[in-house]
Design an enzyme around this catalytic site. Structure first.
Site, PDB file in Angstrom:
ATOM      1  N   ASP A   1      39.077  40.486  44.336  1.00 49.97           N
ATOM      2  CA  ASP A   1      40.313  41.271  44.260  1.00 49.97           C
ATOM      3  C   ASP A   1      40.256  42.558  45.078  1.00 49.97           C
ATOM      4  O   ASP A   1      41.251  42.972  45.659  1.00 49.97           O
ATOM      5  CB  ASP A   1      40.660  41.560  42.800  1.00 49.97           C
TER       6      ASP A   1
ATOM      7  N   ASP B   1      39.938  51.299  31.724  1.00 49.19           N
ATOM      8  CA  ASP B   1      39.393  51.700  33.019  1.00 49.19           C
ATOM      9  C   ASP B   1      40.382  52.496  33.857  1.00 49.19           C
ATOM     10  O   ASP B   1      40.029  53.539  34.415  1.00 49.19           O
ATOM     11  CB  ASP B   1      38.943  50.464  33.810  1.00 49.19           C
TER      12      ASP B   1
ATOM     13  N   ARG C   1      47.676  39.693  44.133  1.00 44.21           N
ATOM     14  CA  ARG C   1      47.166  40.952  44.713  1.00 44.21           C
ATOM     15  C   ARG C   1      48.003  41.441  45.884  1.00 44.21           C
ATOM     16  O   ARG C   1      48.369  42.615  45.927  1.00 44.21           O
ATOM     17  CB  ARG C   1      45.681  40.823  45.090  1.00 44.21           C
TER      18      ARG C   1
ATOM     19  N   SER D   1      37.146  38.883  30.735  1.00 42.66           N
ATOM     20  CA  SER D   1      37.949  39.606  31.720  1.00 42.66           C
ATOM     21  C   SER D   1      39.118  38.692  32.057  1.00 42.66           C
ATOM     22  O   SER D   1      38.935  37.561  32.499  1.00 42.66           O
ATOM     23  CB  SER D   1      37.111  39.878  32.965  1.00 42.66           C
TER      24      SER D   1
HETATM   25  N1  ARG Z   1      38.183  34.209  40.416  1.00 45.27           N
HETATM   26  C1  ARG Z   1      39.580  34.300  40.518  1.00 45.27           C
HETATM   27  C2  ARG Z   1      39.966  34.822  41.863  1.00 45.27           C
HETATM   28  O1  ARG Z   1      39.169  35.395  42.528  1.00 45.27           O
HETATM   29  C3  ARG Z   1      40.172  35.098  39.392  1.00 45.27           C
HETATM   30  C4  ARG Z   1      39.852  36.550  39.363  1.00 45.27           C
HETATM   31  C5  ARG Z   1      40.470  37.118  38.166  1.00 45.27           C
HETATM   32  N2  ARG Z   1      40.218  38.475  37.957  1.00 45.27           N
HETATM   33  C6  ARG Z   1      39.879  38.953  36.745  1.00 45.27           C
HETATM   34  N3  ARG Z   1      39.784  40.218  36.618  1.00 45.27           N
HETATM   35  N4  ARG Z   1      39.630  38.177  35.715  1.00 45.27           N
HETATM   36  O2  ARG Z   1      41.066  34.659  42.288  1.00 45.27           O
END
Ligand code: ARG
Length: 403
Positions: free
Chosen positions: A120, A12, A91, A171
């Site tokens: 995110d 991506d 992040r 993912s």
């Molecule tokens: N749900 C978790 C959070 O919002 C993990 C997100 C992980 N991202 C991913 N691309 N798998 O913190």
């Protein structure tokens, strides 16, 4: 435009880079190392082939541990009581590295590769805006709705080869605090996670049968020793990730509430984070004064929500950190952790500033607690309840007389 792109080296973000080049933008690719696996040579290679004018590889691990994980540990941070905020903490750390690169390169914009359904995007955008208000924040994956085929086509033109058959069915996001895994069969919350959803941890059934003990030493609330050896936060965390992973501890399978209103099923592996939080909480139970401990526990929930919801830079988070930092002063001691298949438990704790007084707690002869104090205390403690009960029963008796 000159765009700083959060670059992972995957399909991506490589396609995004290529498309920005096609549109005539200059792209500075930033790869921020927070402890995720990755072949840096390959990442550099792909970014250059896809047309980046520069590629910055930032090793952010130590900074991530000191500036983000240490406060999270002080806050015993667990979103919805279970998730130690693996992605939520990384992040703002990545955004900080992007902001530094944007300033150094005089960029006009910063781009992240998040979708529109997750947390995110919020974390990146809010953090970047707080760090450099005048920077334009772009979310190409969300806003272009680039299909898989279109991404592959863009890639083909650059000559970058990515074997998508090797792509995980999930993912995945990982850093030194843990690993997050979602999508694929995990989207059915009833479905048991397949063995390949886990990477850091052994199946507890395959873990060593003989338990193992390790002692974590804390100073001012921070882990500083492991079995008496002085190590950095990062080294202690890595060692506990390894040990917990071997024993199959630190797995979390949960359905959580995302900020955007969606419930999502997530599978996490956080052996080191959970072991450290467990040990830290336990040391606090020995050392913190009761009211402080109770108020802190209430505020910990708030801290985790704020950080989960992308508000790392909020004044409330900063003020809470000041409160937690004050609570951690002089929080020294050791916690004994025992690892057995699928379990990490505390089996002992000690501290030079412990508030535990054996002579008060004991049921043996050496008891120093004055039992006569208890009689008057209990009477006064229960006085308001006794009065309310008496008044109620008097009222009941009066209403019967009238009827
Ligand atoms: N749900 C978790 C959070 O919002 C993990 C997100 C992980 N991202 C991913 N691309 N798998 O913190």
């Amino acid at each position: 435009m000159k765009i700083v792109l959060a670059y992972s080296g995957g399909l991506d973000t490589t396609a995004t880079l290529a498309r920005y080049r096609e549109e005539g933008h200059e792209v500075v690719a930033v790869y921020v190392d927070v402890g995720q696996p990755g072949d840096l040579g390959e990442v550099r290679n792909r970014a250059v082939k896809a047309g980046a004018c520069a590629i910055e590889i930032v090793d952010c691990r130590a900074n991530f541990a000191d500036e983000f994980l240490a406060p999270a540990l002080a806050a015993n941070a667990m979103y919805e009581g279970r998730y130690p905020l693996v992605s939520a903490l990384s992040r703002p750390a990545i955004a900080k590295a992007m902001a530094d690169v944007a300033l150094a390169h005089g960029a006009d914009a910063a781009a992240h590769g998040c979708t529109g359904k997750g947390n995110d995007q919020v974390r990146f955008e809010v953090s970047l805006r707080a760090l450099i208000p005048e920077l334009t924040v772009l979310a190409p994956i969300r806003d272009w709705e680039l299909s898989r085929d279109a991404a592959l086509e863009l890639l083909e033109a650059t000559g970058v080869e990515i074997d998508i058959t090797k792509r995980s069915p999930y993912s995945i996001d990982e850093n030194i605090w843990g690993r997050a895994c979602e999508c694929g069969v995990l989207e059915n919350p009833w479905e048991q996670p397949p063995a390949d959803a886990y990477e850091w941890t052994n199946d507890p059934a395959a873990a060593p049968a003989v338990p193992m003990e390790t002692i974590v030493g804390f100073e001012n609330g921070l882990p500083v020793t492991l079995d008496g050896r002085h190590l950095s936060f990062l080294e202690i965390l890595s060692a506990l990730n390894e040990l917990g992973g071997r024993y199959g501890t630190g797995r979390i399978d949960m359905v959580e509430n995302r900020l955007v209103g969606i419930k999502s099923r997530e599978v996490y592996e956080c052996p080191g984070a959970l072991a450290l939080i467990l040990a830290h909480q336990d040391l606090e139970s020995l050392v913190l004064e009761r009211d402080l401990a109770k108020e802190k526990a209430r505020l910990e929930i708030r801290w985790a929500e704020i950080v989960y919801n992308g508000l790392w830079h909020s004044p409330l988070r900063e003020a809470l950190d000041t409160f937690f930092a004050s609570s951690q002063q002089g929080l020294d001691g050791e916690v004994r952790l025992s690892f057995s298949p699928g379990c990490c438990t505390v089996t002992g704790r000690r501290s030079p500033v412990s508030l535990y007084d054996e002579s008060l707690a004991t049921y043996s002869e050496s008891d120093s607690f004055d039992h006569t104090d208890a009689r008057g205390f209990v009477r006064l403690w229960g006085l308001p309840v006794a009065q309310a009960a008496a008044s109620r029963s008097a009222a009941r008796a009066a209403s019967k007389v009238l009827a």
